[in-house]
Design a protein around this motif. Structure first.
Motif, PDB file in Angstrom:
ATOM      1  N   HIS A  32       0.837  -1.192   0.000  1.00 38.58           N
ATOM      2  CA  HIS A  32       0.000   0.000   0.000  1.00 38.58           C
ATOM      3  C   HIS A  32       0.870   1.240   0.000  1.00 38.58           C
ATOM      4  N   TRP A  54      -6.605  -5.013  -0.314  1.00 33.98           N
ATOM      5  CA  TRP A  54      -6.208  -4.536   1.003  1.00 33.98           C
ATOM      6  C   TRP A  54      -4.800  -5.021   1.326  1.00 33.98           C
ATOM      7  N   GLN A 114     -11.689   2.376   5.340  1.00 35.91           N
ATOM      8  CA  GLN A 114     -10.465   1.894   4.725  1.00 35.91           C
ATOM      9  C   GLN A 114      -9.463   1.328   5.731  1.00 35.91           C
ATOM     10  N   SER A 146      -5.158  -3.563   8.876  1.00 32.86           N
ATOM     11  CA  SER A 146      -5.171  -3.699   7.408  1.00 32.86           C
ATOM     12  C   SER A 146      -5.710  -2.414   6.804  1.00 32.86           C
ATOM     13  N   GLY A 160      -7.223  -0.331   3.287  1.00 31.90           N
ATOM     14  CA  GLY A 160      -7.887  -0.502   2.013  1.00 31.90           C
ATOM     15  C   GLY A 160      -7.176   0.223   0.889  1.00 31.90           C
TER      16      GLY A 160
END
Length: 396
Positions: free
Chosen positions: A5, A42, A313, A362, A364
């Protein structure tokens, strides 16, 4: 395969990073032992880490303690601010640490307000049971407002990645969330004063009202887990970070389960103690039972609360083992006994590390674009002091 991410890109953080810390390609701490991701797009769950040490915190703690002794407790708000700054700064998600920006001069106002309120309640009872009863009821009635102020202050003074949290729960929602707990707490606080009032008064309704409060306490006792859940739902369901608002969807049964387990454990240990007919076992078995019961309850509540708190998210997962927490509490107790209390800061650090390491997060795919809404600070710590004096800490 889940892609790294962008929010965890090390180049976007000013926080120092331990060069010896193992990293994944995205710069995260190795999440291999955490809960696996369940949704496409994710990130893999990133464990929360705590980097504080007992020796560092001991120096802060001993200075705070000495200054509080020298100032007869007046230094407490500044001591608390130093403690919160240390614990927040050493709590990290990946490479990004939290920060606390509350100042002692803001928190001292809340401390003074709560000290005045409590002194007023104490001395009003000396003047007259009726006046003491009225003051107690007024203090209980003010509790929802103080709860809301506490959460507003704590959240708006907490930041992660430079963006501060906020709390948007309303006073009406605070009243609804605290109603059951207020009934229970108000009945317990008011009943002794009411009994004292009834002793010196020939008015029969006072005696009947006192008996009614006794019955009310017994009836409300089984509803305490429900009252606890309502308070936690108010706290967990109104947290905002930038443009995202949290939600809380925990079922009620897990709030009863740890209490049931602790009661069964206490019953079994009590029966074993009676069967052995040895008074020497009563104290050690009682202490062990208390430690295990506290660990079962606290681990169960942490897991259900944080595993059911999420933002659009952001998802959290908590997997705290009650056995590990019980062992930690036992080690803390032994350390406190053999050091005459000087082990306290080391115990606090070890407990924080254990509890935080059980939580993972976690993120999003759209988390970055959600972090844009500015949040205004609320410089009011009256409720924050109330929360501490009442015996519970509302910090993250």
């Amino acid at each position: 395969m889940t892609q790294p991410h962008p929010m965890m890109d090390a180049s976007r953080s000013n926080d120092p990073v331990d060069p010896d810390t193992p990293k994944t390609p995205s710069g995260l701490l190795d999440p291999s032992d955490a809960v696996p991701a369940t949704r496409p797009g994710w990130t893999e769950p990133v464990p929360i880490t705590f980097t504080g040490t007992g020796s560092e915190y001991f120096r802060i703690w001993i200075v705070n303690l000495l200054l509080m002794l020298v100032t007869a407790g007046i230094y407490y708000p500044w001591a608390k601010a130093r403690r919160l700054r240390y614990f927040h700064a050493n709590t990290r998600i990946g490479e990004h640490a939290f920060s606390f920006h509350g100042e002692g001069r803001s928190m001292v106002r809340g401390f003074i307000v709560m000290a005045v309120l409590l002194l007023a309640v104490s001395f009003s009872g000396e003047l007259s049971p009726a006046v003491g009863l009225l003051a107690t009821l007024l203090l209980v009635a003010a509790a929802p407002m103080l709860l809301r102020l506490s959460l507003q202050f704590r959240m708006t003074q907490t930041r992660w990645r430079g963006l501060r949290f906020s709390f948007d729960g309303t006073l009406r929602e605070a009243w609804r969330a605290a109603a059951l707990m207020l009934l229970f707490g108000g009945a317990i606080m008011a009943n002794p004063l009411l009994k004292l009032w009834a002793t010196g008064s020939p008015w029969p309704p006072l005696v009947m009202l006192s008996v009614g409060l006794d019955i009310a306490v017994l009836c409300l006792l089984p509803l305490l887990p429900l009252a606890h859940r309502k308070l936690l739902a108010y706290r967990q369901g109104h947290i905002r970070h930038a443009g995202e608002r949290s939600s809380f969807s925990a079922p009620l049964l897990p709030f009863y389960a740890p209490i049931f387990k602790a009661l069964v454990l206490s019953l079994v240990v009590g029966m074993l103690t009676l069967a052995t007919s040895s008074p020497w076992l009563l104290v050690p078995l009682g202490l062990v039972t208390w430690l295990l019961s506290m660990a079962i309850w606290q681990a169960g509540i942490q897991n259900v609360v944080w595993s059911n708190t999420r933002l659009p998210q952001v998802e959290l997962h908590s997997r705290l083992a009650s056995e590990q927490l019980a062992l930690r509490y036992a080690a803390n107790a032994i350390g406190m006994v053999f050091t005459l209390g000087l082990y306290w800061p080391f115990a606090a650090i070890a407990t924080a590390r254990l509890r935080l390491s059980a939580v993972s997060v976690s993120f999003g795919p759209d988390f970055e674009q959600a972090m844009a809404e500015p949040v205004r600070a609320v410089d009011d710590a009256r409720g924050d002091a109330a929360a501490d004096l009442a015996g519970f800490d509302l910090g993250l």
